[in-house]
Design an enzyme around this catalytic site. Structure first.
Site, PDB file in Angstrom:
ATOM      1  N   THR A  18       0.825  -1.207   0.000  1.00 60.89           N
ATOM      2  CA  THR A  18       0.000   0.000   0.000  1.00 60.89           C
ATOM      3  C   THR A  18       0.866   1.266   0.000  1.00 60.89           C
ATOM      4  O   THR A  18       0.703   2.155  -0.839  1.00 60.89           O
ATOM      5  CB  THR A  18      -0.900  -0.003   1.261  1.00 60.89           C
ATOM      6  OG1 THR A  18      -1.610  -1.228   1.283  1.00 60.89           O
ATOM      7  CG2 THR A  18      -1.877   1.158   1.255  1.00 60.89           C
ATOM      8  N   LYS A 111       6.214   1.903  12.605  1.00 56.22           N
ATOM      9  CA  LYS A 111       6.144   2.299  14.034  1.00 56.22           C
ATOM     10  C   LYS A 111       6.641   1.204  14.955  1.00 56.22           C
ATOM     11  O   LYS A 111       7.239   1.479  15.991  1.00 56.22           O
ATOM     12  CB  LYS A 111       4.718   2.702  14.421  1.00 56.22           C
ATOM     13  CG  LYS A 111       3.642   1.698  14.087  1.00 56.22           C
ATOM     14  CD  LYS A 111       2.836   2.194  12.930  1.00 56.22           C
ATOM     15  CE  LYS A 111       1.866   1.158  12.406  1.00 56.22           C
ATOM     16  NZ  LYS A 111       1.172   1.618  11.220  1.00 56.22           N
ATOM     17  N   GLU A 135       8.154  10.109   9.756  1.00 55.38           N
ATOM     18  CA  GLU A 135       6.884  10.854   9.874  1.00 55.38           C
ATOM     19  C   GLU A 135       5.667   9.961   9.671  1.00 55.38           C
ATOM     20  O   GLU A 135       4.661  10.077  10.380  1.00 55.38           O
ATOM     21  CB  GLU A 135       6.868  11.991   8.843  1.00 55.38           C
ATOM     22  CG  GLU A 135       5.665  12.895   8.927  1.00 55.38           C
ATOM     23  CD  GLU A 135       5.610  13.700  10.219  1.00 55.38           C
ATOM     24  OE1 GLU A 135       4.825  13.308  11.094  1.00 55.38           O
ATOM     25  OE2 GLU A 135       6.349  14.679  10.354  1.00 55.38           O
ATOM     26  N   VAL A 138       3.666   7.664  12.539  1.00 58.44           N
ATOM     27  CA  VAL A 138       2.711   8.135  13.556  1.00 58.44           C
ATOM     28  C   VAL A 138       1.601   8.939  12.888  1.00 58.44           C
ATOM     29  O   VAL A 138       1.863   9.971  12.256  1.00 58.44           O
ATOM     30  CB  VAL A 138       3.409   9.009  14.616  1.00 58.44           C
ATOM     31  CG1 VAL A 138       2.413   9.465  15.677  1.00 58.44           C
ATOM     32  CG2 VAL A 138       4.554   8.253  15.265  1.00 58.44           C
ATOM     33  N   GLY A 140      -0.198   8.505  10.260  1.00 50.11           N
ATOM     34  CA  GLY A 140      -0.246   8.538   8.789  1.00 50.11           C
ATOM     35  C   GLY A 140       0.095   9.873   8.175  1.00 50.11           C
ATOM     36  O   GLY A 140       1.231  10.345   8.251  1.00 50.11           O
ATOM     37  N   GLY A 193     -11.321  -5.327   5.483  1.00 57.28           N
ATOM     38  CA  GLY A 193      -9.859  -5.283   5.392  1.00 57.28           C
ATOM     39  C   GLY A 193      -9.246  -4.203   6.258  1.00 57.28           C
ATOM     40  O   GLY A 193      -8.093  -3.801   6.044  1.00 57.28           O
ATOM     41  N   ASP A 207      -0.732  -1.157  18.282  1.00 56.82           N
ATOM     42  CA  ASP A 207      -0.282  -0.279  17.191  1.00 56.82           C
ATOM     43  C   ASP A 207      -0.307   1.193  17.642  1.00 56.82           C
ATOM     44  O   ASP A 207       0.660   1.935  17.449  1.00 56.82           O
ATOM     45  CB  ASP A 207      -1.207  -0.519  15.986  1.00 56.82           C
ATOM     46  CG  ASP A 207      -1.145   0.588  14.957  1.00 56.82           C
ATOM     47  OD1 ASP A 207      -0.269   0.525  14.096  1.00 56.82           O
ATOM     48  OD2 ASP A 207      -1.982   1.513  15.025  1.00 56.82           O
ATOM     49  N   LYS A 211       2.853   4.116  18.496  1.00 57.63           N
ATOM     50  CA  LYS A 211       2.898   5.518  18.045  1.00 57.63           C
ATOM     51  C   LYS A 211       3.050   6.461  19.235  1.00 57.63           C
ATOM     52  O   LYS A 211       3.821   7.423  19.190  1.00 57.63           O
ATOM     53  CB  LYS A 211       1.620   5.846  17.257  1.00 57.63           C
ATOM     54  CG  LYS A 211       1.483   5.002  15.994  1.00 57.63           C
ATOM     55  CD  LYS A 211       0.099   5.147  15.380  1.00 57.63           C
ATOM     56  CE  LYS A 211      -0.067   4.217  14.189  1.00 57.63           C
ATOM     57  NZ  LYS A 211      -1.446   4.113  13.722  1.00 57.63           N
ATOM     58  N   GLY A 308      -3.647   4.652   4.842  1.00 58.19           N
ATOM     59  CA  GLY A 308      -4.025   4.630   3.431  1.00 58.19           C
ATOM     60  C   GLY A 308      -2.859   5.017   2.538  1.00 58.19           C
ATOM     61  O   GLY A 308      -1.890   5.644   2.989  1.00 58.19           O
TER      62      GLY A 308
HETATM   63  N1  LIG Z   1      -0.997   0.917   5.131  1.00 61.53           N
HETATM   64  C1  LIG Z   1      -1.063   2.022   5.853  1.00 61.53           C
HETATM   65  O1  LIG Z   1      -2.043   2.765   5.783  1.00 61.53           O
HETATM   66  C2  LIG Z   1       0.065   2.388   6.759  1.00 61.53           C
HETATM   67  C3  LIG Z   1      -0.033   3.566   7.523  1.00 61.53           C
HETATM   68  C4  LIG Z   1       1.030   3.958   8.331  1.00 61.53           C
HETATM   69  C5  LIG Z   1       2.153   3.156   8.407  1.00 61.53           C
HETATM   70  N2  LIG Z   1       2.216   2.002   7.693  1.00 61.53           N
HETATM   71  C6  LIG Z   1       3.424   1.173   7.808  1.00 61.53           C
HETATM   72  O2  LIG Z   1       4.044   1.096   6.527  1.00 61.53           O
HETATM   73  C7  LIG Z   1       4.698  -0.135   6.388  1.00 61.53           C
HETATM   74  C8  LIG Z   1       4.168  -0.825   5.115  1.00 61.53           C
HETATM   75  O3  LIG Z   1       2.772  -1.020   5.248  1.00 61.53           O
HETATM   76  P1  LIG Z   1       1.854  -1.463   4.014  1.00 61.53           P
HETATM   77  O4  LIG Z   1       0.461  -1.276   4.469  1.00 61.53           O
HETATM   78  O5  LIG Z   1       2.316  -0.818   2.767  1.00 61.53           O
HETATM   79  O6  LIG Z   1       2.180  -3.040   3.982  1.00 61.53           O
HETATM   80  P2  LIG Z   1       1.805  -4.072   2.830  1.00 61.53           P
HETATM   81  O7  LIG Z   1       0.762  -3.523   1.931  1.00 61.53           O
HETATM   82  O8  LIG Z   1       1.582  -5.377   3.512  1.00 61.53           O
HETATM   83  O9  LIG Z   1       3.166  -4.159   2.004  1.00 61.53           O
HETATM   84  C9  LIG Z   1       4.335  -4.697   2.528  1.00 61.53           C
HETATM   85  C10 LIG Z   1       5.331  -4.841   1.396  1.00 61.53           C
HETATM   86  O10 LIG Z   1       6.559  -5.307   1.915  1.00 61.53           O
HETATM   87  C11 LIG Z   1       7.002  -6.415   1.145  1.00 61.53           C
HETATM   88  N3  LIG Z   1       7.758  -7.291   2.035  1.00 61.53           N
HETATM   89  C12 LIG Z   1       7.347  -7.825   3.199  1.00 61.53           C
HETATM   90  N4  LIG Z   1       8.336  -8.583   3.731  1.00 61.53           N
HETATM   91  C13 LIG Z   1       9.365  -8.516   2.862  1.00 61.53           C
HETATM   92  C14 LIG Z   1      10.646  -9.104   2.824  1.00 61.53           C
HETATM   93  N5  LIG Z   1      11.071  -9.912   3.798  1.00 61.53           N
HETATM   94  N6  LIG Z   1      11.444  -8.812   1.780  1.00 61.53           N
HETATM   95  C15 LIG Z   1      11.021  -7.992   0.791  1.00 61.53           C
HETATM   96  N7  LIG Z   1       9.822  -7.411   0.767  1.00 61.53           N
HETATM   97  C16 LIG Z   1       9.004  -7.682   1.781  1.00 61.53           C
HETATM   98  C17 LIG Z   1       5.752  -7.075   0.608  1.00 61.53           C
HETATM   99  O11 LIG Z   1       6.069  -7.801  -0.566  1.00 61.53           O
HETATM  100  P3  LIG Z   1       4.937  -8.536  -1.447  1.00 61.53           P
HETATM  101  O12 LIG Z   1       4.060  -7.433  -2.000  1.00 61.53           O
HETATM  102  O13 LIG Z   1       5.686  -9.229  -2.516  1.00 61.53           O
HETATM  103  O14 LIG Z   1       4.204  -9.445  -0.509  1.00 61.53           O
HETATM  104  C18 LIG Z   1       4.897  -5.847   0.321  1.00 61.53           C
HETATM  105  O15 LIG Z   1       5.187  -5.323  -0.951  1.00 61.53           O
HETATM  106  C19 LIG Z   1       4.433  -0.913   7.690  1.00 61.53           C
HETATM  107  O16 LIG Z   1       5.502  -0.691   8.583  1.00 61.53           O
HETATM  108  C20 LIG Z   1       3.174  -0.249   8.222  1.00 61.53           C
HETATM  109  O17 LIG Z   1       3.052  -0.358   9.637  1.00 61.53           O
HETATM  110  C21 LIG Z   1       1.191   1.612   6.877  1.00 61.53           C
END
Ligand SMILES: NC(=O)c1ccc[n+]([C@@H]2O[C@H](COP(=O)([O-])OP(=O)(O)OC[C@H]3O[C@@H](n4cnc5c(N)ncnc54)[C@H](OP(=O)(O)O)[C@@H]3O)[C@@H](O)[C@H]2O)c1
Length: 432
Positions: A18, A111, A135, A138, A140, A193, A207, A211, A308
């Site tokens: 994402t 985080k 940034e 915490v 988003g 989801g 979570d 933060k 997001g």
């Molecule tokens: N989503 C949010 O709204 C949001 C908000 C604030 C902070 N965050 C933080 O941002 C970070 C990413 O979140 P996300 O929602 O984008 O997660 P996500 O959609 O699950 O994506 C994770 C990505 O990391 C890759 N990955 C996981 N383990 C890996 C490994 N060992 N080697 C290489 N690639 C690997 C996955 O590969 P594949 O695609 O091939 O599986 C995927 O592309 C997290 O720390 C989360 O806490 C997210």
């Protein structure tokens, strides 16, 4: 004055989910704007994820692909390692440390990584003359780290509060607006989801606690101490609590509060009542809110999307652009070596409490409850009794300011009164 660096800033992005794809899209869509704002091109040289064959809704064909995030983090043609994989051990930690050791700056949205290893990473980065920025970790899209470390740097911070888990706020507001029980809305959230693979990260407050621990470190100049955050989830909140609280002019929020008191550092992430008319009380759905109180500025309220693709990538890019411009601040707003070991407060500051009891229909029942509370040093500010459903009736009590310990003593004494059925619910009323 040395000339500003005009060479392209080269990003290596590990994690193309994402957030990662959101970052790729901004770099591609706004290339000219980013260059105009920093005086440098911002380019992606290499990327990494687990599955190369996945369709990712972005053109990645011009970037090198690395199977191993550590190899990506240490590439010659990467200046900034952008860690967007998640998890506080394994690939995220290994690659982040490798990047810093190899002389790269790091931007992450992780985080959990910061909450568990913030001090070690800050020391590593600062020892190597690099920066690690977070940034997006915490709240988003809300630029709260920047607010604390820059705009409010001249303030002694008194208190930081926040609703920082959109899923919990969605569940609580949906329970209220649709009149549905927790279990039903939890299931809805899962199907939409909104929940992490391990839902306890959301509904257990973990979570949001991560933060809060990061904000507390910056606000109070202490080492990150997630282990001292008092955590309570929202699973104990019933639709009755939400309705009764509303009757008395309150909303229930999973609220994080960090404050430095004479007793030490308080960090708590728990369901609390807040006045319905306050900005926190009015917060609906998945939106986040952070409230900061400084000695000169007073109260600042920041509100926006806490998660997001777009909002989180926006925060990541804010950090990338700071690095492109040459802005280099210590990780937690002051050098890691100067951050104090926090002394956790053994008891939290006194506050009024909301108590919900199920009272048996017996003569003198209310007087017995009042006496048990009085014996524990808890005095009653307001009390409301509802009609009997069968043999019992709900009773709501708002206490005067008291401590959680006194409330626990009072609750422990209630079974002996013989007039209370089941386990009472006690929630702190936070003065916001
Ligand atoms: N989503 C949010 O709204 C949001 C908000 C604030 C902070 N965050 C933080 O941002 C970070 C990413 O979140 P996300 O929602 O984008 O997660 P996500 O959609 O699950 O994506 C994770 C990505 O990391 C890759 N990955 C996981 N383990 C890996 C490994 N060992 N080697 C290489 N690639 C690997 C996955 O590969 P594949 O695609 O091939 O599986 C995927 O592309 C997290 O720390 C989360 O806490 C997210």
């Amino acid at each position: 004055m040395s000339a500003p660096d005009a060479s392209p800033l080269r990003l290596g992005i590990a994690g193309l989910g994402t957030v990662g794809i959101g970052v790729v899209k901004i770099v591609q869509r706004h290339a000219e704007m980013l260059e105009a704002r920093t005086g440098r091109k911002v380019v992606i040289t290499a990327v990494s994820a687990r599955d190369r064959t996945k369709n990712r809704d972005a053109d990645l064909s011009s970037y090198a692909w690395e199977v191993d995030p550590v190899a990506l983090a240490t590439r010659e043609d990467v200046d900034v390692f952008v860690e967007l994989m998640g998890g506080h051990e394994g690939a995220a930690k290994d690659a982040t440390m490798a990047a810093l050791k190899a002389g790269k700056d790091v931007v992450t949205a992780n985080k959990a990584l910061l909450a568990h290893h913030g001090q070690a990473l800050a020391e590593l980065a600062e020892g190597a003359g690099r920066v690690i920025r977070f940034e997006a970790a915490v709240a988003g899209g809300i630029p709260v780290i920047k607010a604390l470390t820059e705009g409010l740097a001249g303030n002694a911070i008194r208190r930081v509060m926040g609703v920082m888990n959109g899923t919990c706020n969605y569940i609580l507001t949906r329970m209220e607006t649709a009149g549905l029980p927790y279990e039903t809305v939890f299931e809805e959230a899962r199907q939409l989801g909104y929940l992490e693979a391990d839902p306890q990260l959301d509904v257990g407050g973990i979570d949001a606690g991560h933060k809060l621990s990061i904000l507390a470190a910056i606000a109070f100049g202490t080492k990150v101490s997630f282990e001292h955050v008092v955590l309570e989830g929202i699973g104990c909140i019933s639709i009755d609590d939400i309705r009764r609280a509303a009757d008395m002019g309150y909303k229930i929020k999973l609220l994080g509060v960090a404050q430095m008191t004479g007793r030490g550092l308080e960090q708590r992430m728990m369901p609390c009542l807040v006045p319905a008319a306050s900005p926190l009380g009015q917060l609906q759905g998945g939106t986040n809110m952070v409230v900061i109180e400084g000695d000169s500025v007073g109260q600042i309220v920041l509100r926006g999307a806490g998660a997001g693709e777009g909002p989180t990538a926006s925060a990541v890019m804010g950090d990338v652009l700071d690095i492109a411009r040459g802005t280099r601040l210590p990780t937690f707003g002051q050098p890691a070596a100067r951050l104090a070991d926090p002394i956790p407060a053994a008891v939290s500051a006194p506050a009024p409490y909301y108590l919900r009891l199920q009272l048996l229909d017996k003569p003198g029942a209310l007087a017995k409850v009042a006496a048990a509370l009085g014996d524990a040093g808890v005095s009653i500010s307001r009390m409301r009794q509802y009609g009997h459903a069968d043999t019992t009736a709900p009773v709501l009590i708002v206490t005067h300011k008291t401590t959680r310990d006194a409330i626990d003593v009072a609750i422990a004494a209630l079974p002996a009164t013989g007039v209370v059925e089941g386990q009472p619910v006690a929630l702190r009323i936070e003065e916001v």
